[in-house]
Design a protein around this motif. Structure first.
Motif, mmCIF file in Angstrom:
data_model
loop_
_atom_site.group_PDB
_atom_site.id
_atom_site.type_symbol
_atom_site.label_atom_id
_atom_site.label_comp_id
_atom_site.label_asym_id
_atom_site.label_seq_id
_atom_site.Cartn_x
_atom_site.Cartn_y
_atom_site.Cartn_z
ATOM 1 N N ASP A 543 31.754 14.858 23.290
ATOM 2 C CA ASP A 543 31.701 14.077 24.514
ATOM 3 C C ASP A 543 32.916 13.151 24.523
ATOM 4 O OD1 ASP A 543 30.948 12.843 26.806
ATOM 5 O OD2 ASP A 543 29.481 11.512 25.841
ATOM 6 N N TYR A 544 34.020 13.652 25.086
ATOM 7 C CA TYR A 544 35.255 12.869 25.045
ATOM 8 C C TYR A 544 35.918 12.897 26.408
ATOM 9 C CZ TYR A 544 40.149 11.715 23.946
ATOM 10 O OH TYR A 544 41.409 11.173 23.935
ATOM 11 N N SER A 545 36.280 11.716 26.892
ATOM 12 C CA SER A 545 36.989 11.641 28.165
ATOM 13 C C SER A 545 38.464 11.397 27.913
ATOM 14 C CB SER A 545 36.442 10.490 29.015
ATOM 15 O OG SER A 545 35.097 10.752 29.327
ATOM 16 N N ILE A 546 39.283 12.330 28.392
ATOM 17 C CA ILE A 546 40.730 12.170 28.232
ATOM 18 C C ILE A 546 41.194 10.988 29.093
ATOM 19 C CG2 ILE A 546 42.964 13.320 28.535
ATOM 20 C CD1 ILE A 546 41.393 16.004 28.281
ATOM 21 N N SER A 547 40.592 10.894 30.279
ATOM 22 C CA SER A 547 40.912 9.784 31.183
ATOM 23 C C SER A 547 39.679 9.539 32.056
ATOM 24 C CB SER A 547 42.105 10.157 32.074
ATOM 25 O OG SER A 547 41.729 11.226 32.922
ATOM 26 N N ASP A 548 39.789 8.594 32.987
ATOM 27 C CA ASP A 548 38.671 8.325 33.900
ATOM 28 C C ASP A 548 38.281 9.582 34.663
ATOM 29 O OD1 ASP A 548 38.912 5.811 33.075
ATOM 30 O OD2 ASP A 548 39.935 5.045 34.875
ATOM 31 N N LYS A 549 39.302 10.413 34.930
ATOM 32 C CA LYS A 549 39.066 11.572 35.797
ATOM 33 C C LYS A 549 38.713 12.844 35.046
ATOM 34 C CE LYS A 549 42.684 9.730 38.374
ATOM 35 N NZ LYS A 549 43.967 9.722 37.831
ATOM 36 N N LYS A 550 39.059 12.891 33.764
ATOM 37 C CA LYS A 550 38.981 14.187 33.077
ATOM 38 C C LYS A 550 38.213 14.113 31.768
ATOM 39 C CE LYS A 550 40.838 18.469 32.283
ATOM 40 N NZ LYS A 550 39.591 19.191 32.127
ATOM 41 N N LYS A 551 37.220 14.992 31.659
ATOM 42 C CA LYS A 551 36.504 15.148 30.387
ATOM 43 C C LYS A 551 37.118 16.294 29.609
ATOM 44 C CE LYS A 551 32.059 13.330 30.068
ATOM 45 N NZ LYS A 551 31.231 13.201 29.110
ATOM 46 N N PHE A 552 37.094 16.212 28.292
ATOM 47 C CA PHE A 552 37.617 17.291 27.468
ATOM 48 C C PHE A 552 36.712 18.510 27.594
ATOM 49 C CE2 PHE A 552 38.205 19.854 23.730
ATOM 50 C CZ PHE A 552 39.575 19.803 23.516
ATOM 51 N N ASP A 553 37.319 19.692 27.819
ATOM 52 C CA ASP A 553 36.533 20.924 27.876
ATOM 53 C C ASP A 553 37.355 22.081 27.303
ATOM 54 O OD1 ASP A 553 38.432 21.535 29.767
ATOM 55 O OD2 ASP A 553 37.109 21.212 31.491
ATOM 56 N N ILE A 554 36.813 23.286 27.395
ATOM 57 C CA ILE A 554 37.496 24.443 26.791
ATOM 58 C C ILE A 554 38.888 24.656 27.402
ATOM 59 C CG2 ILE A 554 36.326 26.120 28.293
ATOM 60 C CD1 ILE A 554 36.675 27.155 24.781
ATOM 61 N N GLU A 555 39.014 24.300 28.685
ATOM 62 C CA GLU A 555 40.331 24.434 29.328
ATOM 63 C C GLU A 555 41.335 23.463 28.700
ATOM 64 O OE1 GLU A 555 41.154 26.933 31.186
ATOM 65 O OE2 GLU A 555 39.059 27.574 30.990
ATOM 66 N N SER A 556 40.858 22.251 28.404
ATOM 67 C CA SER A 556 41.743 21.276 27.745
ATOM 68 C C SER A 556 42.176 21.815 26.387
ATOM 69 C CB SER A 556 41.050 19.936 27.522
ATOM 70 O OG SER A 556 40.135 19.629 28.537
ATOM 71 N N LEU A 557 41.212 22.435 25.702
ATOM 72 C CA LEU A 557 41.514 22.993 24.386
ATOM 73 C C LEU A 557 42.565 24.092 24.510
ATOM 74 C CD1 LEU A 557 40.911 23.188 21.335
ATOM 75 C CD2 LEU A 557 39.063 24.767 21.876
ATOM 76 N N LYS A 558 42.382 24.963 25.493
ATOM 77 C CA LYS A 558 43.348 26.062 25.686
ATOM 78 C C LYS A 558 44.736 25.506 25.948
ATOM 79 C CE LYS A 558 40.207 29.692 27.083
ATOM 80 N NZ LYS A 558 39.476 30.287 28.195
ATOM 81 N N GLU A 559 44.753 24.421 26.728
ATOM 82 C CA GLU A 559 46.038 23.787 27.056
ATOM 83 C C GLU A 559 46.780 23.339 25.792
ATOM 84 O OE1 GLU A 559 46.475 19.869 29.457
ATOM 85 O OE2 GLU A 559 45.156 21.251 30.567
ATOM 86 N N ILE A 560 46.035 22.736 24.847
ATOM 87 C CA ILE A 560 46.730 22.218 23.662
ATOM 88 C C ILE A 560 46.862 23.256 22.544
ATOM 89 C CG2 ILE A 560 46.319 19.758 24.077
ATOM 90 C CD1 ILE A 560 43.947 19.873 22.180
ATOM 91 N N LEU A 561 46.329 24.461 22.795
ATOM 92 C CA LEU A 561 46.573 25.544 21.837
ATOM 93 C C LEU A 561 47.709 26.446 22.303
ATOM 94 C CD1 LEU A 561 42.944 26.675 20.832
ATOM 95 C CD2 LEU A 561 44.607 25.440 19.423
ATOM 96 N N ALA A 562 48.128 26.251 23.547
ATOM 97 C CA ALA A 562 49.130 27.160 24.121
ATOM 98 C C ALA A 562 50.489 26.986 23.454
ATOM 99 C CB ALA A 562 49.250 26.884 25.617
ATOM 100 N N VAL A 563 51.197 28.110 23.330
ATOM 101 C CA VAL A 563 52.552 28.086 22.775
ATOM 102 C C VAL A 563 53.519 28.417 23.908
ATOM 103 C CG1 VAL A 563 54.113 29.194 21.132
ATOM 104 C CG2 VAL A 563 51.722 28.749 20.489
ATOM 105 N N ASP A 564 54.320 27.447 24.286
ATOM 106 C CA ASP A 564 55.260 27.628 25.384
ATOM 107 C C ASP A 564 56.600 28.079 24.801
ATOM 108 O OD1 ASP A 564 57.307 27.169 27.227
ATOM 109 O OD2 ASP A 564 56.207 25.549 28.219
ATOM 110 N N LYS A 565 56.911 29.366 25.010
ATOM 111 C CA LYS A 565 58.074 29.929 24.318
ATOM 112 C C LYS A 565 59.400 29.308 24.754
ATOM 113 C CE LYS A 565 57.187 34.418 24.266
ATOM 114 N NZ LYS A 565 57.200 35.808 23.804
ATOM 115 N N GLU A 566 59.431 28.865 26.017
ATOM 116 C CA GLU A 566 60.672 28.217 26.473
ATOM 117 C C GLU A 566 60.914 26.927 25.694
ATOM 118 O OE1 GLU A 566 61.325 27.394 30.771
ATOM 119 O OE2 GLU A 566 60.657 29.505 30.892
#
Ligand code: GTP
Ligand code: SPV
Ligand code: MN
Length: 606
Positions: A543-566
């Motif tokens: 149960d973690y809120s990144i900000s007032d507007k956003k709670k941490f979820d699987i999409e947040s996790l995917k975002e920080i697992l992504a590897v941006d090759k550029e």
């Protein structure tokens, strides 16, 4: 009276006294009686402030000069005969010049003062890992801190015997003049000289000076490693134990990870984390072909700000007795301590770290100059106090490592966690570490800089040779730990931390260890190494809120697992520049090969 017949020790003490001319020489035997008397003397002189005996028994507050609040990297020198041996990223001085310069500064500086002789051991006295040092100092604060941070006493002299060798350390406070402050290392002479400081890493010579800078040099020559790493043990519900070591730069989360309290559902299942060490690891190859690690220290010199019952209860508990606080604020209502982040309520009556009354109404989190405690304020707490201290803490053989983790503060690019393809690639990942600077050293904070293996300020020799030593160690271990990289500090576009961190880092640790077992959990191969499948990181009961507007979820996790090759292509290009322009030489071919692979991987479409 001298506590030893070891002539080398007697000569070192005599030479130091001849130079600094103290009125008196006191040998520290480590007895409770002697330490108690020194505390009383320091309270009388104002060097220490006694805190509330019933709330914080045997605890003290110390304030340093305002010019002396952190390590001074640009005044820290490696003094080898050959400049090239110190390497391109250490500050170097010719040993003769360094001895002359510091002798001039220290000459006569202890007149009217007492010189204390501290015999101490890094590591359990008498174990194969242990090494003895003698620090002479004119600071009671140093004596008392060394007495917490290391194993101090006559038994260290006894272990040396009649002619044993030791690391010589001379600390002279002098006038605490920042312009004449020098932290000199002579790895070829097993000697450290520190003048004009009275702060932590500059003067507690057993810590960074000996256990990392001198020890890394010894380790290279003797075939072992001295690393800026925490060591922790994970106990599984079935009782099995696994150990990991992790290298993060200063103020990037070692103490916090080393003592983490797992989320409730892990505790309910029976998981447990135990702390073996929070800052330094000495690592050797065991007879079984694995790497074995000990923590050579005996206490924690931890960052105070941000430490609270939610972020790091074990650290907070460790500071409840027998602790020396440095540059935190004093709550005058009850003579306890306070720092930013300790509690949500701000204390009404408080003296700031400089000794002035603090106005809580002017406090602005973002303006460091309004803080009550210095951002690099610290506690010096005995390891014994830590509720989760490992039963292996005093082990003479150390603990076997399943994984080595690198990590730093990276707002972007670096994913939450990834795994190297093999040992050499792991060494490459360590060599490629960058992190934002923190208040642990003087200078600007928040600036991204290269900090290979979190050892930039601590390797006592050429960084290229240090990389080569890592590669060589890999050849000696038949059953090497797996190597990972983590980043707890990814930010969203508004600058909020995306990952909850702290106790929830257990979720990442679990994945890491699942990759180390007989039947490793699956992973995704990317340009930079193996990244978890998002569903393999347990984010249940989170149960973690990144900000007032956003709670941490699987999409947040995917975002920080992504590897941006550029981004990684740029990272590789930048790293190539660092290798070529900064380290310049002595980089092992294995690392150039990994760099080439990374560049190629970023070009292909996979
Ligand atoms: P040194 O003693 O300087 O070597 O530092 P360290 O690596 O032991 O760092 P420490 O654990 O003391 O943490 C330093 C700062 O980072 C503190 O302000 C912590 O609150 C913060 N920190 C630690 N872990 C995390 C985490 O997982 N997430 C976030 N966001 N911050 C963290
Ligand atoms: C660090 O800066 O990494 C510390 C604190 O652990 S000090 O002892 O000052 O080096
Ligand atoms: Mn450290």
């Amino acid at each position: 009276m001298a506590l030893t017949k070891n002539q080398k020790v007697l000569d070192f003490v005599a030479r130091s006294a001849e130079l600094t001319q103290p009125d008196k020489i006191v040998w520290i035997d480590g007895s409770t009686k002697q330490i108690k008397a020194l505390k009383e003397e320091a309270v009388k002189s104002g060097e220490l402030i006694k805190l509330n005996e019933s709330l914080l028994p045997d605890c003290y507050l110390h304030r340093t000069k305002v010019n002396d609040v952190a390590r001074v990297e640009d005044r820290t020198f490696i003094c080898t005969k050959n400049k090239d041996d110190a390497g391109p990223i250490n500050y170097w001085m010719d040993p003769r010049e360094a001895y002359e310069l510091t002798s001039e500064i220290a000459r006569g500086s202890m007149k009217g003062r007492t010189m204390y002789v501290i015999p101490y051991s890094m590591g359990v006295v008498g174990s194969d890992f242990a090494k003895i040092g003698i620090e002479v100092t004119d600071s009671i604060y140093v004596v008392l801190n060394m007495n917490i941070m290391t194993r101090v006493g006559k038994n260290c002299l006894d272990a040396l015997g009649k002619d044993g060798d030791f690391i010589k350390g001379l600390h002279a406070k002098c006038d605490v003049d920042a312009d004449k402050r020098y932290i000199m290392h002579f790895p070829e002479d097993n000697t450290i000289i520190s003048v004009n400081s009275a702060y932590g890493g500059n003067v507690l010579l057993g810590k960074k000076c000996f256990a990392l800078r001198i020890a890394s040099y010894l380790g290279k020559n003797e075939g072992w490693m001295a690393e800026h790493m925490l060591i922790l043990g994970v106990t599984y519900p079935d009782g099995e134990k696994k150990y990991v070591a992790a290298a993060f730069p200063s103020a990037c989360g070692k103490t916090n990870l080393a003592m983490l309290i797992p989320p409730k559902h892990y505790l309910d299942k029976g998981y447990k984390i135990e702390c073996v060490g929070d800052d330094i690891a000495w690592i050797r190859v065991g007879a079984d072909g694995r790497l074995w690690a000990v923590n050579p220290e005996n206490g924690f010199f931890g960052v105070a700000p941000g430490t609270n019952e939610h972020s790091n209860l074990n650290a907070l508990e460790s500071t409840k007795r027998g602790t020396i606080f440095t540059n935190v604020a004093l709550n005058t209502d009850n003579m306890t301590v306070w720092w930013e982040g300790l509690s949500k309520e701000l204390p009404a009556n408080c003296i700031d770290w400089t000794g002035k009354p603090w106005n809580k109404d002017k406090f602005d989190k973002k303006d460091k100059s309004t803080c009550a405690a210095h951002p690099n304020s610290r506690f010096t707490a005995p390891a014994d106090n830590c509720p989760c201290i490992s039963p292996d803490f005093n082990s003479k053989t150390g603990v076997p490592l399943s994984a080595i983790i690198f990590g730093g503060r990276r707002a972007s690019t670096t994913p939450l966690v990834y795994q190297s393809r093999d040992w050499n690639h792991g060494v490459f990942i360590g060599s490629a570490m960058s992190s934002e600077t923190t208040a642990a050293a003087t200078g600007a904070t928040g600036v991204l800089r290269h900090d290979p293996m979190a050892m930039k300020p601590f390797a006592g020799y050429h960084m290229g040779d240090y990389f080569a030593h890592w590669i060589e160690m890999g050849k000696k271990v038949t059953n090497p730990p797996k190597i990972f990289n983590v980043n707890w500090f990814r930010q969203d576009k508004d600058g909020n931390f995306v990952w909850p961190g702290f106790g929830d880092n257990m979720r990442v640790l679990e994945w890491i260890l699942k990759r180390c077992g007989e039947n490793p959990v699956d992973a995704v191969e990317t340009a930079i190494g193996y990244v978890p499948k998002a569903e393999d990181i347990d984010i249940s009961e989170l149960d973690y809120s990144i900000s007032d507007k956003k709670k941490f979820d699987i999409e947040s996790l995917k975002e920080i697992l992504a590897v941006d090759k550029e981004k990684w292509a740029k990272e590789a290009e930048e790293l190539e520049g660092y290798y070529n322009d900064t380290i310049k030489s002595r980089i092992p071919q294995e690392l150039w090969d990994c760099l080439e692979t990374l560049k190629n991987n970023c070009k292909t479409s996979k």
